[in-house]
Scaffold this active site. Structure first.
Site, PDB file in Angstrom:
ATOM      1  N   LYS A  37       0.840  -1.213   0.000  1.00 61.01           N
ATOM      2  CA  LYS A  37       0.000   0.000   0.000  1.00 61.01           C
ATOM      3  C   LYS A  37       0.871   1.259   0.000  1.00 61.01           C
ATOM      4  O   LYS A  37       2.089   1.174   0.226  1.00 61.01           O
ATOM      5  CB  LYS A  37      -0.878  -0.014   1.246  1.00 61.01           C
ATOM      6  CG  LYS A  37      -0.082  -0.033   2.545  1.00 61.01           C
ATOM      7  CD  LYS A  37      -0.918  -0.503   3.705  1.00 61.01           C
ATOM      8  CE  LYS A  37      -0.098  -0.519   4.990  1.00 61.01           C
ATOM      9  NZ  LYS A  37      -0.799  -1.203   6.086  1.00 61.01           N
ATOM     10  N   ARG A 135     -10.329  -0.776  14.876  1.00 60.12           N
ATOM     11  CA  ARG A 135     -10.321   0.073  13.690  1.00 60.12           C
ATOM     12  C   ARG A 135     -11.313  -0.568  12.735  1.00 60.12           C
ATOM     13  O   ARG A 135     -12.519  -0.488  12.961  1.00 60.12           O
ATOM     14  CB  ARG A 135      -8.893   0.171  13.137  1.00 60.12           C
ATOM     15  CG  ARG A 135      -8.690   1.230  12.087  1.00 60.12           C
ATOM     16  CD  ARG A 135      -7.258   1.284  11.571  1.00 60.12           C
ATOM     17  NE  ARG A 135      -6.812   0.026  10.961  1.00 60.12           N
ATOM     18  CZ  ARG A 135      -5.620  -0.157  10.392  1.00 60.12           C
ATOM     19  NH1 ARG A 135      -4.744   0.827  10.363  1.00 60.12           N
ATOM     20  NH2 ARG A 135      -5.295  -1.302   9.850  1.00 60.12           N
ATOM     21  N   HIS A 164      -6.199  -8.110  12.542  1.00 56.29           N
ATOM     22  CA  HIS A 164      -4.992  -7.278  12.508  1.00 56.29           C
ATOM     23  C   HIS A 164      -4.594  -6.901  13.930  1.00 56.29           C
ATOM     24  O   HIS A 164      -5.462  -6.649  14.767  1.00 56.29           O
ATOM     25  CB  HIS A 164      -5.301  -6.025  11.674  1.00 56.29           C
ATOM     26  CG  HIS A 164      -4.104  -5.202  11.317  1.00 56.29           C
ATOM     27  ND1 HIS A 164      -2.959  -5.738  10.754  1.00 56.29           N
ATOM     28  CD2 HIS A 164      -3.868  -3.869  11.424  1.00 56.29           C
ATOM     29  CE1 HIS A 164      -2.085  -4.762  10.529  1.00 56.29           C
ATOM     30  NE2 HIS A 164      -2.610  -3.627  10.932  1.00 56.29           N
ATOM     31  N   ARG A 220       1.487 -11.559   6.290  1.00 58.39           N
ATOM     32  CA  ARG A 220       1.063 -10.341   5.602  1.00 58.39           C
ATOM     33  C   ARG A 220       1.996  -9.178   5.929  1.00 58.39           C
ATOM     34  O   ARG A 220       1.575  -8.137   6.418  1.00 58.39           O
ATOM     35  CB  ARG A 220      -0.352 -10.030   6.109  1.00 58.39           C
ATOM     36  CG  ARG A 220      -1.291  -9.408   5.123  1.00 58.39           C
ATOM     37  CD  ARG A 220      -2.694  -9.349   5.701  1.00 58.39           C
ATOM     38  NE  ARG A 220      -2.779  -8.587   6.926  1.00 58.39           N
ATOM     39  CZ  ARG A 220      -3.500  -8.925   8.004  1.00 58.39           C
ATOM     40  NH1 ARG A 220      -4.236 -10.010   8.018  1.00 58.39           N
ATOM     41  NH2 ARG A 220      -3.497  -8.173   9.075  1.00 58.39           N
ATOM     42  N   TYR A 264      16.825  30.564   5.346  1.00 56.80           N
ATOM     43  CA  TYR A 264      15.650  31.308   5.818  1.00 56.80           C
ATOM     44  C   TYR A 264      15.651  31.463   7.336  1.00 56.80           C
ATOM     45  O   TYR A 264      15.887  30.509   8.067  1.00 56.80           O
ATOM     46  CB  TYR A 264      14.362  30.584   5.431  1.00 56.80           C
ATOM     47  CG  TYR A 264      14.014  30.669   3.970  1.00 56.80           C
ATOM     48  CD1 TYR A 264      13.884  31.910   3.328  1.00 56.80           C
ATOM     49  CD2 TYR A 264      13.798  29.512   3.235  1.00 56.80           C
ATOM     50  CE1 TYR A 264      13.555  31.974   1.980  1.00 56.80           C
ATOM     51  CE2 TYR A 264      13.458  29.565   1.889  1.00 56.80           C
ATOM     52  CZ  TYR A 264      13.341  30.801   1.262  1.00 56.80           C
ATOM     53  OH  TYR A 264      13.011  30.861  -0.055  1.00 56.80           O
ATOM     54  N   CYS A 309      14.938  24.265   3.358  1.00 55.71           N
ATOM     55  CA  CYS A 309      14.060  24.980   2.427  1.00 55.71           C
ATOM     56  C   CYS A 309      13.245  23.962   1.626  1.00 55.71           C
ATOM     57  O   CYS A 309      13.373  22.763   1.803  1.00 55.71           O
ATOM     58  CB  CYS A 309      14.879  25.846   1.473  1.00 55.71           C
ATOM     59  SG  CYS A 309      16.105  26.874   2.294  1.00 55.71           S
ATOM     60  N   MET A 310      12.440  24.464   0.707  1.00 56.83           N
ATOM     61  CA  MET A 310      11.608  23.568  -0.085  1.00 56.83           C
ATOM     62  C   MET A 310      12.450  22.640  -0.971  1.00 56.83           C
ATOM     63  O   MET A 310      12.183  21.453  -1.079  1.00 56.83           O
ATOM     64  CB  MET A 310      10.654  24.392  -0.952  1.00 56.83           C
ATOM     65  CG  MET A 310       9.580  23.561  -1.628  1.00 56.83           C
ATOM     66  SD  MET A 310       8.530  24.538  -2.711  1.00 56.83           S
ATOM     67  CE  MET A 310       7.699  25.610  -1.558  1.00 56.83           C
ATOM     68  N   ASP A 311      13.494  23.191  -1.587  1.00 59.18           N
ATOM     69  CA  ASP A 311      14.264  22.436  -2.583  1.00 59.18           C
ATOM     70  C   ASP A 311      15.728  22.213  -2.206  1.00 59.18           C
ATOM     71  O   ASP A 311      16.423  21.478  -2.884  1.00 59.18           O
ATOM     72  CB  ASP A 311      14.248  23.181  -3.921  1.00 59.18           C
ATOM     73  CG  ASP A 311      12.865  23.650  -4.279  1.00 59.18           C
ATOM     74  OD1 ASP A 311      11.967  22.795  -4.341  1.00 59.18           O
ATOM     75  OD2 ASP A 311      12.671  24.864  -4.448  1.00 59.18           O
TER      76      ASP A 311
HETATM   77  C1  LIG Z   1      -0.130  -2.200   6.650  1.00 55.17           C
HETATM   78  C2  LIG Z   1      -0.745  -3.472   6.972  1.00 55.17           C
HETATM   79  C3  LIG Z   1       0.038  -4.636   7.085  1.00 55.17           C
HETATM   80  C4  LIG Z   1       1.549  -4.627   7.025  1.00 55.17           C
HETATM   81  O1  LIG Z   1       2.067  -4.049   8.194  1.00 55.17           O
HETATM   82  P1  LIG Z   1       3.651  -3.977   8.465  1.00 55.17           P
HETATM   83  O2  LIG Z   1       3.746  -3.511   9.865  1.00 55.17           O
HETATM   84  O3  LIG Z   1       4.180  -2.986   7.484  1.00 55.17           O
HETATM   85  O4  LIG Z   1       4.196  -5.317   8.248  1.00 55.17           O
HETATM   86  C5  LIG Z   1      -0.627  -5.829   7.274  1.00 55.17           C
HETATM   87  N1  LIG Z   1      -1.971  -5.880   7.362  1.00 55.17           N
HETATM   88  C6  LIG Z   1      -2.744  -4.777   7.292  1.00 55.17           C
HETATM   89  C7  LIG Z   1      -4.219  -4.904   7.415  1.00 55.17           C
HETATM   90  C8  LIG Z   1      -2.165  -3.547   7.105  1.00 55.17           C
HETATM   91  O5  LIG Z   1      -2.921  -2.451   7.045  1.00 55.17           O
END
Ligand SMILES: *Cc1c(COP(=O)(O)O)cnc(C)c1O
Length: 371
Positions: A37, A135, A164, A220, A264, A309-311
């Site tokens: 993601k 969540r 999770h 995961r 700055y 700075c920005m850049d």
């Molecule tokens: C982001 C996420 C993961 C991976 O988490 P890490 O800590 O980067 O390994 C696994 N499952 C779900 C639902 C997540 O949102």
């Protein structure tokens, strides 16, 4: 070193990413669902997705349907699971492009099924139960009813079941054991009801490595596969390597007389004749406008002085007298014996390494190496 024309860039080693997947497989003995993601944690979505499938990913996890769309648009056909936020509006896309989605509440499930029936298809889904993250997901106490509902909805094919963890990166809180207990208790009920889907999964990086009981049918992990520690308390074992380096160049080298303010706000003033350099990186690239940053030049640490700075920003070269215009500068990565990791920066910024790499902006060219 990669020769290029850029002044500020990321070098991304997809070979290292694939090796990290193999390492994770070896350690856990499970198929791996790399989580990619947020532009693959800043590393580049499509490139990392392609590498993940080449490296043996069973399926890739993304946060949003839009991310699955971007992967498919690049012609990448491997399995994808959207981990959250899918809506009935996404059904035409997920059906035609064979993308699986997570369902986290009954209302959305009904809407998704209705839309699938209208289109004469079945959407592949993973059911999410909440065991203590609070969540997304149906509370585990209502998990069995939810699973029954999903199995009865004509537009759905239930392939997976997951939860999770909230604190797997803190090893001794008891929270993960507690969540695991609730989840395994629930899995017993599911089994009795004859509703066990083909894939049960729960483990993010920290849980994959430190809580073997959380591995179930598949792990995961996200951050670990980028070679970054999930937390200082949950470091990676031997055999994982960082995937990303962040580099820039010295685009100006000069001496400033004593008593002069720099950058700055003149938040730094020279106290003697000082040798300084300007590097082509700023907060618009994801460098944080904070004190205490440092970079590597010619293998030595150079402190950033004055406001970022920005850049651009200014570094002190007093300890690097041989520094020369055009020199390569490392913000994340290694030079000679010295190293700056995303974790080191995160500690300085009072955040987590995840936020450091996710904050690397679109302006940075990403240069891929794959061997
Ligand atoms: C982001 C996420 C993961 C991976 O988490 P890490 O800590 O980067 O390994 C696994 N499952 C779900 C639902 C997540 O949102």
């Amino acid at each position: 070193m990669i020769i290029n024309e850029h002044t500020d860039w990321l070098e991304i080693d997809l070979g290292a990413y694939k090796k990290n997947i193999q390492k994770m497989k070896e350690i856990t003995g499970r198929p791996v669902m790399p989580v990619i993601k947020a532009n693959a944690y800043g590393h580049g979505l499509a490139e990392v997705a392609r590498a993940a499938f080449q490296g043996g990913a069973a399926i890739c996890g993304v946060a949003r349907t839009e991310e699955a769309f971007r992967i498919r648009r690049k012609g990448i056909r491997g399995k994808i699971l959207v981990l959250g936020g899918a809506m009935p509006e996404h059904v035409p896309f997920v059906l035609s492009e064979d993308v699986s989605i997570s369902l986290t509440d009954p209302e959305t499930a009904k809407g998704v099924s209705a839309e699938a029936v209208r289109l004469k298809g079945k959407v592949h889904v993973h059911a999410k139960v909440d065991t203590g993250m609070n969540r997304l997901g149906v509370p585990v106490e209502k998990g069995l009813d939810f699973l029954k509902l999903l199995n009865n909805l004509p537009g759905l094919q239930v392939d997976g079941l997951f939860t999770h963890f909230a604190r797997a990166d803190e090893l001794n809180t008891g929270t993960t054991e507690n969540q695991l207990m609730r989840f395994t208790g629930f899995l017993d009920e599911v089994r009795l009801a004859g509703l066990t889907p083909s894939v049960v999964h729960s483990a993010n990086s920290a849980a994959s490595l430190y809580f073997p009981a959380a591995r179930f049918d598949m792990v995961r992990p996200g951050i670990a596969l980028f070679g970054i520690n999930p937390a200082p308390e949950a470091p990676l074992p031997e055999g994982f390597s960082p995937v990303l380096q962040w580099k820039t160049r010295l685009i100006s080298v000069k001496t400033i007389p004593p008593g002069n303010g720099i950058s700055y706000g003149h938040r730094y003033t020279t106290t003697q004749v000082e040798k300084v350099g300007v590097i082509a990186v700023g907060y618009a690239d994801g460098f944080r406008r904070m004190d205490g940053n440092r970079v590597l030049i010619r293998g030595r640490y150079a402190p950033v002085i004055g406001s970022i700075c920005m850049d651009q920003c200014v570094v002190s070269l007093d300890d690097i007298p041989d520094a020369t215009l055009g020199d390569e500068v490392v913000l994340i990565g290694s030079q000679n014996e010295n190293h700056i990791s995303a974790q080191t920066i995160a500690e300085k910024w009072g955040t987590i390494a995840y936020e450091v790499v996710c904050g690397l902006t679109a302006r940075l060219p990403r240069i891929y190496k794959d061997e």
